[in-house]
Motif scaffolding. Structure first.
Motif, PDB file in Angstrom:
ATOM      1  N   GLN A 298       0.764  -1.296   0.032  1.00 11.86           N
ATOM      2  CA  GLN A 298      -0.098  -0.029  -0.031  1.00 11.86           C
ATOM      3  C   GLN A 298       0.936   1.329  -0.073  1.00 11.86           C
ATOM      4  O   GLN A 298       0.617   2.236  -0.604  1.00 11.86           O
ATOM      5  N   ASP A 315      -0.770 -13.129   0.288  1.00  8.75           N
ATOM      6  CA  ASP A 315      -1.722 -11.938  -0.194  1.00  8.75           C
ATOM      7  C   ASP A 315      -0.578 -10.564  -0.408  1.00  8.75           C
ATOM      8  O   ASP A 315      -1.284  -9.840  -1.224  1.00  8.75           O
ATOM      9  N   LYS A 318       0.086 -10.427  -4.436  1.00  8.03           N
ATOM     10  CA  LYS A 318      -1.304 -10.321  -4.803  1.00  8.03           C
ATOM     11  C   LYS A 318      -1.590  -8.785  -4.786  1.00  8.03           C
ATOM     12  O   LYS A 318      -1.975  -8.142  -5.574  1.00  8.03           O
ATOM     13  N   GLN A 319      -1.277  -8.132  -3.647  1.00 10.94           N
ATOM     14  CA  GLN A 319      -1.338  -6.675  -3.454  1.00 10.94           C
ATOM     15  C   GLN A 319      -0.260  -6.042  -4.515  1.00 10.94           C
ATOM     16  O   GLN A 319      -0.596  -4.784  -4.856  1.00 10.94           O
ATOM     17  N   GLN A 321       0.854  -7.247  -7.138  1.00 13.44           N
ATOM     18  CA  GLN A 321       0.515  -7.365  -8.578  1.00 13.44           C
ATOM     19  C   GLN A 321      -0.542  -6.334  -9.011  1.00 13.44           C
ATOM     20  O   GLN A 321      -0.726  -5.861 -10.122  1.00 13.44           O
ATOM     21  N   ALA A 322      -1.660  -6.125  -8.050  1.00 17.39           N
ATOM     22  CA  ALA A 322      -2.698  -5.412  -8.043  1.00 17.39           C
ATOM     23  C   ALA A 322      -2.197  -3.846  -8.455  1.00 17.39           C
ATOM     24  O   ALA A 322      -2.974  -3.152  -9.016  1.00 17.39           O
ATOM     25  N   ILE A 323      -1.053  -3.313  -8.169  1.00 15.23           N
ATOM     26  CA  ILE A 323      -0.763  -1.867  -8.356  1.00 15.23           C
ATOM     27  C   ILE A 323      -0.844  -1.756  -9.894  1.00 15.23           C
ATOM     28  O   ILE A 323      -1.089  -0.670 -10.450  1.00 15.23           O
ATOM     29  N   GLY A 324      -0.201  -2.767 -10.597  1.00 20.05           N
ATOM     30  CA  GLY A 324      -0.182  -2.412 -12.143  1.00 20.05           C
ATOM     31  C   GLY A 324       1.292  -2.178 -12.667  1.00 20.05           C
ATOM     32  O   GLY A 324       2.273  -2.327 -12.039  1.00 20.05           O
TER      33      GLY A 324
END
Length: 582
Positions: A298, A315, A318-319, A321-324
């Protein structure tokens, strides 16, 4: 926490390729701010790059038995220099800007060290002979104190995470002010190229001044007891940090960066060292924020930090990877492994108790549930010297391990306990660390069936008040090391600096001495297999898995790169720069 460092002792930096303790700490907030750019003189920009680490710095001297840890390595990587450091592949890489190293004889083994003519501490004091003599004295184990251990043996005056390599050296040959130092060995030492590395050379003039010793070389050469005791006292305790206070009088730098400021519980700031004689750091300011692994993704997404290396978990991956596309993610195997250590000073001096506990620990389930989601190829680790990705691993395992602890065998564990139930086992580890909390839960669910009563004894200061003080039954942590065969030497030998459980077996001591004298890789692997066989027979420790490394950085910066050794994410922070926008 992960325990460790660079020389040949145990990450724990010490002699040769030591192991270091690795661990984590809580997210305690701190100042925020993204990468800023600008330019300054001498090729160093006035930019600021912020990197996260899970645990707060606590000592400027990363070489002592109780302070040798990754939390200090991350800060000191390019603050305290040496004749070598770990390179991009985790192997030894000579630092030719610091000085040169030349083996001049095989019989006796003789090595010549030459400091760069321009090499000075950031307070202007020249680096040279005195610093080398102190490093040797502090890690040689040749200077004892008036205090005795539990067996009545004199304790070392200097605290060292490992004496491997140094203990086989004669005192360095040089005189005060010399830039060239010659070291001879009393016998062959396989990892001679891994001595006097980054972080192992401390400022002798600072130690001498605070100890009130005017002639450090003379005091050590003549073993003047009161003066050596004073030198050892400051060396052991004088560099320990007080959170929020930078001891600028006693913490001079010998690398591209120096410690500038410290916000207790929040961050520590490095600034470019104006006295550094080598290639200038690309970025003027590096801020290391103390942030728990679960909060780093974050913080990276928010632009509060630009570099993160959290302990891996599904987890967290995944966090990230979700940033892009604004974040680059690097993964790879580390020279770090998770394990359980037994306390041989307590109930676990009983071999049957150790075997019973090993028989109920669900190692495969731990890997399947907690590690495979991050690395689908992860396997249970069955060696302490060789990691699963290293050449020779299978050979060592085949020679040493019979597979008896692959899966839990509750009935056999019950038999070894002799029908006892409710046998309390305090599993200590550094908190907060959700993965290790989950590991303890899995161990409890399995081992309680065998008659144990597993207690989660995690504590925030486990390495200071738990592991170092022997306040545990079983310790759960990781060793961070390197490819050097001497990396694990002080962990399993009698009285070794990283031997927290106080394990002792004369056969291991002798085989370790043999290993350290071997230069042929095939012979080394054969000896390692013999050592591992004894360690498995004794159930000295219980390896669990090789760490899957995880690192990420904002595409706003260039330079950060995954490296498998104990140096961790800041190994090349002097190469980091704010990316130029087109």
């Amino acid at each position: 926490m992960i325990t460790s460092r660079r020389a040949t002792a145990a990450l724990a930096v010490l002699a040769g390729g030591a192991l270091l303790i690795s661990g984590c700490s809580a997210d305690r907030g701190g100042s925020t701010g993204g990468a800023s750019s600008g330019s300054s003189s001498a090729g160093t920009s006035n930019a600021t790059i912020t990197v996260a680490h899970e645990q707060e710095f606590n000592s400027y001297n990363n070489n002592t038995a109780d302070q040798n840890a990754v939390q200090n390595t991350v800060v000191l990587n390019n603050v305290l220099g040496g004749f070598w450091d770990f390179g991009p592949d985790g192997g030894v890489l000579d630092d030719k800007e610091f000085g040169t190293v030349e083996k001049t004889s095989d019989d006796p083994l003789t090595v010549k060290y030459t400091f760069n003519d321009k090499a000075v501490w950031s307070d202007g004091q020249a680096l040279g002979c005195e610093d080398m003599v102190l490093a040797w004295a502090a890690n040689s184990g040749k200077f004892t104190s008036q205090e005795k251990d539990e067996n009545g043996n004199p304790l070392s005056g200097f605290s060292s995470a490992g004496t491997t390599g140094y203990e086989d050296m004669n005192i360095p040959q040089c005189k005060a002010g010399d830039k060239t130092v010659t070291v001879t060995y009393t016998k062959v030492f396989a990892d001679w190229a891994g001595m006097f590395g980054a972080g192992s050379i401390m400022p002798a003039h600072i130690v001498a001044k605070n100890a009130g010793v005017s002639d450090l070389i003379g005091a050590i050469t003549n073993n003047t007891s009161d003066q050596v005791a004073a030198l050892a006292k400051f060396y052991n305790t004088g560099f320990i940090g007080k959170p929020g206070t930078v001891d600028k009088d006693n913490w001079p730098s010998s690398g591209p960066y120096m410690i500038d400021s410290w916000q207790a519980g929040q961050s520590i700031t490095l600034k470019a060292n104006p006295k550094w004689w080598g290639t200038p750091a690309k970025t003027g300011t590096i801020v290391i924020r103390f942030i728990d692994a679960t909060a780093q993704a974050q913080a990276l997404a928010n632009g509060e930090i630009q570099v993160a290396r959290p302990q891996p978990a599904q987890d967290i991956l995944k966090q990230l990877q979700a940033i892009g596309s604004s974040v680059k993610i690097d993964q790879g195997d580390e020279y770090t492994f998770e394990h359980l250590d037994f306390n041989f000073q307590g109930e676990f001096k009983d071999a049957n108790l150790r075997k019973a506990f090993a028989l109920c620990v669900p190692r495969q389930q731990i890997v399947d549930n907690l590690i495979k989601p991050v690395n689908e190829n992860a396997t249970v680790l069955n060696s302490r010297y060789k990691l699963a990705f290293q050449e020779g691993y299978q050979q060592v395992v085949q020679a040493s391990y019979a597979g008896q602890y692959d899966q839990p065998n509750i009935e056999q564990a019950k038999q070894l306990l002799g029908g006892k139930t409710g046998v309390t086992v305090r599993v200590g580890y550094q908190t907060p660390n959700q993965r290790r909390t989950d590991e303890v839960s899995l161990i409890k669910a399995s081992c309680d069936q065998a008659g144990f009563n597993v207690e989660d004894a995690g504590q925030q200061d486990f390495f200071g008040n738990g592991l170092a003080a022997g306040n545990f039954d079983v310790a759960l942590f990781a060793w961070s090391g390197s490819p050097l065969v001497s990396s694990s030497a002080s962990t399993y030998v009698t009285g070794g600096g990283n031997n927290n459980g106080k394990y002792s077996n004369p056969q291991v001591d002798q085989l370790t001495a043999t290993l350290l004298s071997q230069t042929d890789a095939a012979q080394q692997d054969q000896t390692i297999g013999q050592i591992e066989k004894v360690l498995w027979d004794d159930v000295a420790t219980l390896p669990i898995f090789t760490f899957p490394g995880l690192q990420a950085n904002s595409t706003e910066v260039t330079g950060p790169a995954f490296q498998p050794a104990q140096s961790q994410q800041t190994w090349n922070d002097n190469e980091w720069a704010v990316a130029q926008k087109s």
